[in-house]
Design an enzyme around this catalytic site. Structure first.
Site, PDB file in Angstrom:
ATOM      1  CE  LYS A  96      19.857 -85.476  18.999  1.00  0.00           C
ATOM      2  NZ  LYS A  96      21.037 -84.687  19.264  1.00  0.00           N
TER       3      LYS A  96
ATOM      4  CG  ASP B  78      23.672 -84.772  21.890  1.00  0.00           C
ATOM      5  OD1 ASP B  78      24.496 -85.247  21.088  1.00  0.00           O
ATOM      6  OD2 ASP B  78      22.449 -84.706  21.649  1.00  0.00           O
TER       7      ASP B  78
ATOM      8  N   GLY C 207      16.466 -75.894  22.566  1.00  0.00           N
ATOM      9  CA  GLY C 207      15.948 -77.194  22.109  1.00  0.00           C
ATOM     10  C   GLY C 207      16.729 -78.336  22.744  1.00  0.00           C
TER      11      GLY C 207
ATOM     12  CG  LEU D 250      26.267 -76.727  19.728  1.00  0.00           C
ATOM     13  CD1 LEU D 250      25.100 -77.305  20.515  1.00  0.00           C
ATOM     14  CD2 LEU D 250      27.580 -77.194  20.341  1.00  0.00           C
TER      15      LEU D 250
HETATM   16  P1  NAP Z   1      15.915 -78.327  18.137  1.00  0.00           P
HETATM   17  O1  NAP Z   1      15.487 -79.238  19.247  1.00  0.00           O
HETATM   18  O2  NAP Z   1      15.049 -78.098  16.958  1.00  0.00           O
HETATM   19  O3  NAP Z   1      16.271 -76.929  18.850  1.00  0.00           O
HETATM   20  C1  NAP Z   1      16.646 -75.772  18.174  1.00  0.00           C
HETATM   21  C2  NAP Z   1      16.044 -74.606  18.941  1.00  0.00           C
HETATM   22  O4  NAP Z   1      16.514 -73.387  18.364  1.00  0.00           O
HETATM   23  C3  NAP Z   1      14.505 -74.589  18.849  1.00  0.00           C
HETATM   24  O5  NAP Z   1      13.967 -74.253  20.098  1.00  0.00           O
HETATM   25  C4  NAP Z   1      14.282 -73.506  17.810  1.00  0.00           C
HETATM   26  O6  NAP Z   1      13.015 -72.889  17.923  1.00  0.00           O
HETATM   27  C5  NAP Z   1      15.386 -72.539  18.150  1.00  0.00           C
HETATM   28  N1  NAP Z   1      15.667 -71.603  17.082  1.00  0.00           N
HETATM   29  C6  NAP Z   1      15.593 -71.817  15.743  1.00  0.00           C
HETATM   30  N2  NAP Z   1      15.925 -70.681  15.085  1.00  0.00           N
HETATM   31  C7  NAP Z   1      16.198 -69.757  16.040  1.00  0.00           C
HETATM   32  C8  NAP Z   1      16.553 -68.394  15.990  1.00  0.00           C
HETATM   33  N3  NAP Z   1      16.670 -67.765  14.825  1.00  0.00           N
HETATM   34  N4  NAP Z   1      16.748 -67.729  17.160  1.00  0.00           N
HETATM   35  C9  NAP Z   1      16.608 -68.358  18.338  1.00  0.00           C
HETATM   36  N5  NAP Z   1      16.240 -69.642  18.454  1.00  0.00           N
HETATM   37  C10 NAP Z   1      16.040 -70.346  17.313  1.00  0.00           C
HETATM   38  O7  NAP Z   1      17.321 -78.823  17.552  1.00  0.00           O
HETATM   39  P2  NAP Z   1      18.520 -79.512  18.337  1.00  0.00           P
HETATM   40  O8  NAP Z   1      18.363 -80.986  18.291  1.00  0.00           O
HETATM   41  O9  NAP Z   1      18.663 -78.854  19.669  1.00  0.00           O
HETATM   42  O10 NAP Z   1      19.749 -79.128  17.398  1.00  0.00           O
HETATM   43  C11 NAP Z   1      20.143 -77.773  17.195  1.00  0.00           C
HETATM   44  C12 NAP Z   1      21.368 -77.717  16.275  1.00  0.00           C
HETATM   45  O11 NAP Z   1      22.478 -78.283  16.957  1.00  0.00           O
HETATM   46  C13 NAP Z   1      21.218 -78.574  15.003  1.00  0.00           C
HETATM   47  O12 NAP Z   1      20.703 -77.849  13.952  1.00  0.00           O
HETATM   48  C14 NAP Z   1      22.639 -79.015  14.703  1.00  0.00           C
HETATM   49  O13 NAP Z   1      23.222 -78.119  13.790  1.00  0.00           O
HETATM   50  C15 NAP Z   1      23.354 -78.885  16.024  1.00  0.00           C
HETATM   51  N6  NAP Z   1      23.747 -80.216  16.551  1.00  0.00           N
HETATM   52  C16 NAP Z   1      25.060 -80.505  16.615  1.00  0.00           C
HETATM   53  C17 NAP Z   1      25.490 -81.705  17.123  1.00  0.00           C
HETATM   54  C18 NAP Z   1      26.946 -82.016  17.179  1.00  0.00           C
HETATM   55  O14 NAP Z   1      27.314 -83.126  17.586  1.00  0.00           O
HETATM   56  N7  NAP Z   1      27.799 -81.099  16.806  1.00  0.00           N
HETATM   57  C19 NAP Z   1      24.557 -82.643  17.597  1.00  0.00           C
HETATM   58  C20 NAP Z   1      23.213 -82.335  17.496  1.00  0.00           C
HETATM   59  C21 NAP Z   1      22.822 -81.111  16.986  1.00  0.00           C
HETATM   60  P3  NAP Z   1      11.831 -73.386  16.921  1.00  0.00           P
HETATM   61  O15 NAP Z   1      11.651 -74.845  17.179  1.00  0.00           O
HETATM   62  O16 NAP Z   1      10.685 -72.533  17.333  1.00  0.00           O
HETATM   63  O17 NAP Z   1      12.338 -73.135  15.528  1.00  0.00           O
END
Ligand code: NAP
Length: 283
Positions: free
Chosen positions: A66, A103, A130, A221
């Protein structure tokens, strides 16, 4: 010839977007199809260019591209620029590509119009900093949340998000905390999980469940599984509202559909298709 739309990400096999959009095309008698494109990072630029040249009309972008995709998009909607991520691309007949982010608006539409939770004046907290956390936090700040507390294991990322929010939304108090549990102050109104933690069996709970108060709305989410460990704990503790990511998925998809086709999407049909997919495939 049928128009083509699709999702680029890695992995994408788990996604319900094709089910939702193809149901909408069928309902509206639109000759189009939506496909899933699993693309490796090293091929992203080439594959994106190829799809545009071949005449694709619209794309969704998901993890982990993204932010990266912005480099190759011709025009960027202001909201996508602020968030720093694109999840929807519209491609004009002349191949001009337009980047949007639906989003945040998808999340807030579900929160306000379906759940009836108005963030104005509320204390909110977001786990993760993120791409999606950025979109959700911007939408909370735009809708006058009083406070947004942030936690990410990557402290730099949380600080960057705090700086961006403070620079753009001076009326909102933004703080970062060093432990996830510190998000759960007594008067907290809304907790959003925007980390992937909870998607996989055995993922740890990021917060102490005993600190989940009855007044709290908990919004995870993640939509697959439909009930993450965080949501099960929230249920046990009778939190005021308990929601998974299916509602946000539906509304961000509906907004993308409207951007691509400039018509109102059949929300009920899309929702039904998602619910059926959940009951069939969800873990
Ligand atoms: P992302 O850019 O990878 O962001 C996730 C963030 O969470 C990263 O900064 C990650 O750090 C951090 N993180 C991971 N494990 C953690 C923990 N144990 N404690 C604290 N922080 C932690 O992913 P994203 O695109 O934002 O998406 C996140 C989640 O949102 C997805 O997995 C999905 O399930 C959900 N989502 C839902 C929708 C919807 O329409 N419902 C749409 C998109 C996404 P690191 O990179 O250092 O691991």
């Amino acid at each position: 010839m049928a128009k083509l739309y699709g999702l680029i990400g890695f992995p994408v096999k788990h996604s319900y977007s094709a089910i939702m959009h193809n149901a909408a095309f069928r309902e509206m008698g639109i000759e189009a199809r939506y496909e899933l494109f699993e693309v490796k990072a090293e091929n992203l630029e080439e594959e994106f260019g190829k799809k545009v040249r071949q005449g694709i009309c619209g794309l969704n972008i998901t993890i982990p591209y993204k932010e990266k995709i912005i480099e190759w998009v011709d025009k960027l909607q202001q909201e996508a620029r602020l968030i720093g991520a694109v999840n929807t691309i519209k491609i004009d007949k002349d191949k001009t590509t337009w980047g949007f982010n639906t989003d945040g608006l998808g999340f807030i539409t579900h929160l306000q119009e379906v759940i009836n939770f108005n963030p104005e004046g509320k204390k909110t907290a977001v786990l993760g900093a993120g791409g999606v956390a950025r979109a959700v936090s911007v939408s909370l700040a735009q809708n006058k949340a009083k406070e947004i507390s942030l936690f990410d294991i990557d402290k730099e990322r949380a600080l960057k998000l705090k700086e961006m929010l403070e620079a753009n939304f001076s009326a909102c108090v933004v703080r970062t905390v060093s432990e996830a549990d510190d998000l759960l102050q007594e008067e907290l109104d809304l907790l959003v999980n925007a980390t992937p933690c909870g998607m996989h069996r055995g993922d740890p709970l990021l917060i102490n469940p005993y600190k989940l108060s009855k007044r709290l709305f908990v919004y995870d989410l993640i939509y697959n599984p439909g009930e993450t460990p965080l949501l099960s704990e929230a249920k046990k503790r009778k939190c005021a509202g308990i929601f998974n990511g299916l509602g946000m998925l539906l509304y961000q998809g509906a907004l993308a559909f409207k951007i691509w086709l400039e018509v109102d999407p059949p929300i009920k049909v899309m929702e039904q298709a998602l619910k059926e997919a959940m009951s069939q495939y969800a873990a």
